[in-house]
Design a protein around this motif. Structure first.
Motif, PDB file in Angstrom:
ATOM      1  N   GLN A   1       3.010  -0.083 -11.345  1.00 62.29           N
ATOM      2  CA  GLN A   1       2.164  -1.291 -11.359  1.00 62.29           C
ATOM      3  C   GLN A   1       2.507  -2.287 -10.262  1.00 62.29           C
ATOM      4  O   GLN A   1       2.239  -3.469 -10.405  1.00 62.29           O
ATOM      5  CB  GLN A   1       2.253  -1.997 -12.717  1.00 62.29           C
ATOM      6  N   ARG A   2       3.130  -1.835  -9.185  1.00 64.09           N
ATOM      7  CA  ARG A   2       3.624  -2.747  -8.146  1.00 64.09           C
ATOM      8  C   ARG A   2       2.712  -2.824  -6.924  1.00 64.09           C
ATOM      9  O   ARG A   2       2.981  -3.621  -6.027  1.00 64.09           O
ATOM     10  CB  ARG A   2       5.006  -2.299  -7.656  1.00 64.09           C
TER      11      ARG A   2
ATOM     12  N   LEU B   1      -1.696  10.569 -10.876  1.00 57.67           N
ATOM     13  CA  LEU B   1      -0.520  10.260 -10.050  1.00 57.67           C
ATOM     14  C   LEU B   1      -0.566   8.844  -9.477  1.00 57.67           C
ATOM     15  O   LEU B   1       0.465   8.186  -9.346  1.00 57.67           O
ATOM     16  CB  LEU B   1      -0.404  11.265  -8.894  1.00 57.67           C
ATOM     17  N   ALA B   2      -1.771   8.389  -9.140  1.00 56.29           N
ATOM     18  CA  ALA B   2      -1.864   7.116  -8.398  1.00 56.29           C
ATOM     19  C   ALA B   2      -2.041   5.893  -9.286  1.00 56.29           C
ATOM     20  O   ALA B   2      -1.457   4.838  -9.004  1.00 56.29           O
ATOM     21  CB  ALA B   2      -3.031   7.198  -7.411  1.00 56.29           C
ATOM     22  N   LEU B   3      -2.857   6.005 -10.347  1.00 57.22           N
ATOM     23  CA  LEU B   3      -3.198   4.788 -11.112  1.00 57.22           C
ATOM     24  C   LEU B   3      -1.972   4.085 -11.701  1.00 57.22           C
ATOM     25  O   LEU B   3      -1.928   2.847 -11.725  1.00 57.22           O
ATOM     26  CB  LEU B   3      -4.217   5.127 -12.206  1.00 57.22           C
ATOM     27  N   PRO B   4      -0.942   4.811 -12.162  1.00 56.01           N
ATOM     28  CA  PRO B   4       0.228   4.107 -12.699  1.00 56.01           C
ATOM     29  C   PRO B   4       0.900   3.195 -11.672  1.00 56.01           C
ATOM     30  O   PRO B   4       1.523   2.194 -12.034  1.00 56.01           O
ATOM     31  CB  PRO B   4       1.168   5.247 -13.114  1.00 56.01           C
ATOM     32  N   LEU B   5       0.758   3.510 -10.390  1.00 60.21           N
ATOM     33  CA  LEU B   5       1.426   2.709  -9.353  1.00 60.21           C
ATOM     34  C   LEU B   5       0.692   1.399  -9.063  1.00 60.21           C
ATOM     35  O   LEU B   5       1.263   0.476  -8.476  1.00 60.21           O
ATOM     36  CB  LEU B   5       1.519   3.527  -8.055  1.00 60.21           C
ATOM     37  N   LEU B   6      -0.566   1.318  -9.484  1.00 57.50           N
ATOM     38  CA  LEU B   6      -1.399   0.163  -9.118  1.00 57.50           C
ATOM     39  C   LEU B   6      -1.282  -0.973 -10.114  1.00 57.50           C
ATOM     40  O   LEU B   6      -1.181  -0.754 -11.325  1.00 57.50           O
ATOM     41  CB  LEU B   6      -2.867   0.591  -9.058  1.00 57.50           C
ATOM     42  N   ARG B   7      -1.365  -2.208  -9.583  1.00 57.15           N
ATOM     43  CA  ARG B   7      -1.542  -3.382 -10.442  1.00 57.15           C
ATOM     44  C   ARG B   7      -2.977  -3.348 -10.973  1.00 57.15           C
ATOM     45  O   ARG B   7      -3.827  -2.606 -10.445  1.00 57.15           O
ATOM     46  CB  ARG B   7      -1.306  -4.661  -9.650  1.00 57.15           C
ATOM     47  N   GLU B   8      -3.260  -4.184 -11.981  1.00 55.24           N
ATOM     48  CA  GLU B   8      -4.638  -4.247 -12.466  1.00 55.24           C
ATOM     49  C   GLU B   8      -5.557  -4.725 -11.351  1.00 55.24           C
ATOM     50  O   GLU B   8      -5.204  -5.631 -10.598  1.00 55.24           O
ATOM     51  CB  GLU B   8      -4.741  -5.162 -13.681  1.00 55.24           C
ATOM     52  N   HIS B   9      -6.707  -4.096 -11.244  1.00 54.41           N
ATOM     53  CA  HIS B   9      -7.713  -4.316 -10.200  1.00 54.41           C
ATOM     54  C   HIS B   9      -7.257  -3.815  -8.828  1.00 54.41           C
ATOM     55  O   HIS B   9      -7.932  -4.064  -7.826  1.00 54.41           O
ATOM     56  CB  HIS B   9      -8.191  -5.770 -10.142  1.00 54.41           C
ATOM     57  N   GLY B  10      -6.119  -3.131  -8.782  1.00 51.45           N
ATOM     58  CA  GLY B  10      -5.756  -2.402  -7.571  1.00 51.45           C
ATOM     59  C   GLY B  10      -6.684  -1.206  -7.400  1.00 51.45           C
ATOM     60  O   GLY B  10      -7.357  -0.775  -8.345  1.00 51.45           O
ATOM     61  N   LEU B  11      -6.720  -0.661  -6.179  1.00 47.96           N
ATOM     62  CA  LEU B  11      -7.644   0.434  -5.872  1.00 47.96           C
ATOM     63  C   LEU B  11      -6.918   1.662  -5.356  1.00 47.96           C
ATOM     64  O   LEU B  11      -5.997   1.549  -4.536  1.00 47.96           O
ATOM     65  CB  LEU B  11      -8.636  -0.001  -4.781  1.00 47.96           C
ATOM     66  N   LEU B  12      -7.375   2.825  -5.837  1.00 48.15           N
ATOM     67  CA  LEU B  12      -7.010   4.088  -5.198  1.00 48.15           C
ATOM     68  C   LEU B  12      -8.104   4.408  -4.190  1.00 48.15           C
ATOM     69  O   LEU B  12      -9.284   4.485  -4.551  1.00 48.15           O
ATOM     70  CB  LEU B  12      -6.926   5.203  -6.257  1.00 48.15           C
ATOM     71  N   VAL B  13      -7.714   4.578  -2.916  1.00 49.19           N
ATOM     72  CA  VAL B  13      -8.665   4.935  -1.859  1.00 49.19           C
ATOM     73  C   VAL B  13      -8.326   6.365  -1.441  1.00 49.19           C
ATOM     74  O   VAL B  13      -7.312   6.609  -0.792  1.00 49.19           O
ATOM     75  CB  VAL B  13      -8.542   3.962  -0.663  1.00 49.19           C
ATOM     76  N   ALA B  14      -9.159   7.294  -1.888  1.00 46.91           N
ATOM     77  CA  ALA B  14      -8.887   8.718  -1.645  1.00 46.91           C
ATOM     78  C   ALA B  14      -9.843   9.222  -0.579  1.00 46.91           C
ATOM     79  O   ALA B  14     -11.064   9.156  -0.738  1.00 46.91           O
ATOM     80  CB  ALA B  14      -9.065   9.513  -2.940  1.00 46.91           C
TER      81      ALA B  14
ATOM     82  N   VAL C   1       0.840  -1.195   0.000  1.00 49.44           N
ATOM     83  CA  VAL C   1       0.000   0.000   0.000  1.00 49.44           C
ATOM     84  C   VAL C   1       0.880   1.251   0.000  1.00 49.44           C
ATOM     85  O   VAL C   1       1.702   1.436   0.903  1.00 49.44           O
ATOM     86  CB  VAL C   1      -0.912   0.037   1.254  1.00 49.44           C
ATOM     87  N   VAL C   2       0.713   2.105  -1.000  1.00 49.43           N
ATOM     88  CA  VAL C   2       1.403   3.398  -1.025  1.00 49.43           C
ATOM     89  C   VAL C   2       0.523   4.443  -0.354  1.00 49.43           C
ATOM     90  O   VAL C   2      -0.683   4.475  -0.598  1.00 49.43           O
ATOM     91  CB  VAL C   2       1.653   3.859  -2.481  1.00 49.43           C
ATOM     92  N   ASP C   3       1.134   5.289   0.485  1.00 46.72           N
ATOM     93  CA  ASP C   3       0.442   6.488   0.967  1.00 46.72           C
ATOM     94  C   ASP C   3       1.076   7.657   0.230  1.00 46.72           C
ATOM     95  O   ASP C   3       2.184   8.083   0.548  1.00 46.72           O
ATOM     96  CB  ASP C   3       0.604   6.620   2.487  1.00 46.72           C
ATOM     97  N   LEU C   4       0.355   8.153  -0.760  1.00 43.34           N
ATOM     98  CA  LEU C   4       0.905   9.181  -1.660  1.00 43.34           C
ATOM     99  C   LEU C   4       0.776  10.570  -1.035  1.00 43.34           C
ATOM    100  O   LEU C   4      -0.332  10.985  -0.693  1.00 43.34           O
ATOM    101  CB  LEU C   4       0.116   9.104  -2.976  1.00 43.34           C
ATOM    102  N   GLY C   5       1.907  11.266  -0.878  1.00 46.66           N
ATOM    103  CA  GLY C   5       1.866  12.585  -0.243  1.00 46.66           C
ATOM    104  C   GLY C   5       1.565  12.442   1.243  1.00 46.66           C
ATOM    105  O   GLY C   5       0.673  13.074   1.789  1.00 46.66           O
TER     106      GLY C   5
END
Ligand code: SAM
Length: 240
Positions: free
Chosen positions: A141-142, A160-173, A75-79
């Protein structure tokens, strides 16, 4: 932490369905380090114990609502700033491998030192800009999830966030109230970078009642290679 601060934390946790009793010592130490760090350098605008307990600790834990962070690892916490929501999440959910990211080195130094002092082995902070990490094969994508609080408007977050996600990963904002203009722009931007807004969940912050919105964007297909654009461009020229 004062008895009043502990009471606020426990009541805030209760409202979210979390028993924070076992975590009181860790949150007390996080509060102490945050106050000490803020006295030395500009880490966070909040300086009073009740504000930090409710608007940083409890507010960060609202990202657990809906169960979007259950059963996942990276899980990335962006910013992340001074470590929010990453540090409260790492305390309460030790099974998460959290990667707090911020472009400001001194903030990441604080997050690293604090995670070490709290014995949080599940926190691996990174200094960097999302625009660069999103084009770096070590990060692109990791990740299973990106969490984000108080960083940018939704179309910018999507880029900013979607490139970091694998397919079917979620951005929770986790955001404040969101206008229909921002939401519509966020929907269009999400589509452009391979995602779709799946959840828009308005709620109120426990005890204080402040309006919040949890937005979940699912990555449905790979993000085109041109995204994220160069550092600064997503902010200066948002996709929509
Ligand atoms: N998430 C924290 C919180 O809720 O307390 C900090 C919010 S603060 C308003 C926004 C943070 O995002 C700042 O620390 C800033 O350095 C960081 N930030 C903004 N744009 C960024 C980017 N493109 N890449 C990495 N960090 C960024």
């Amino acid at each position: 932490m004062t008895p009043e601060g502990q009471d606020l934390l426990l009541r805030g946790g209760d409202a979210l369905g979390l028993d924070l009793t076992p975590h009181l010592p860790a949150f007390a130490e996080l509060l102490r380090l945050l106050l000490e760090g803020s006295a030395r350098t500009n880490l966070t605008a909040l300086k009073e114990e009740p504000d930090i307990v409710l608007k940083h600790f409890v507010d960060s834990l609202t990202c657990l609502q809906g169960g979007y962070l259950h059963g996942v690892q990276r899980v990335v916490d962006l910013g992340t700033g001074a470590g929010f929501p990453a540090l409260p999440l790492a305390i309460v959910q030790p099974d998460l491998q959290l990667v707090p990211v911020d472009s400001t080195r001194k903030k990441i130094e604080f997050v690293s030192a604090t995670a070490a002092a709290l014995g949080l082995n599940n926190v691996n902070p990174v200094v960097g800009r999302a625009e660069e990490l999103g084009q770096d094969p070590q990060h692109r994508q990791r990740y299973d999830r990106v969490v984000v609080r108080a960083v940018a408007a939704l179309p910018i977050l999507a880029e900013l966030a979607l490139p970091l996600l694998r397919e079917h990963g979620l951005l929770v904002a986790q955001k404040g109230p969101i206008s229909s203009e921002e939401l519509n722009a966020g929907r269009r931007a999400s589509g452009e970078v391979g995602g779709k807004v799946q959840v828009v969940d308005p709620f109120t912050l426990p005890i204080l009642g402040d309006a919040r919105t949890l937005i979940v964007i699912e990555k449905l297909k790979p993000t085109p290679a041109k995204y994220p654009r160069r550092p600064g461009v997503p902010n200066q020229q948002p996709l929509f």
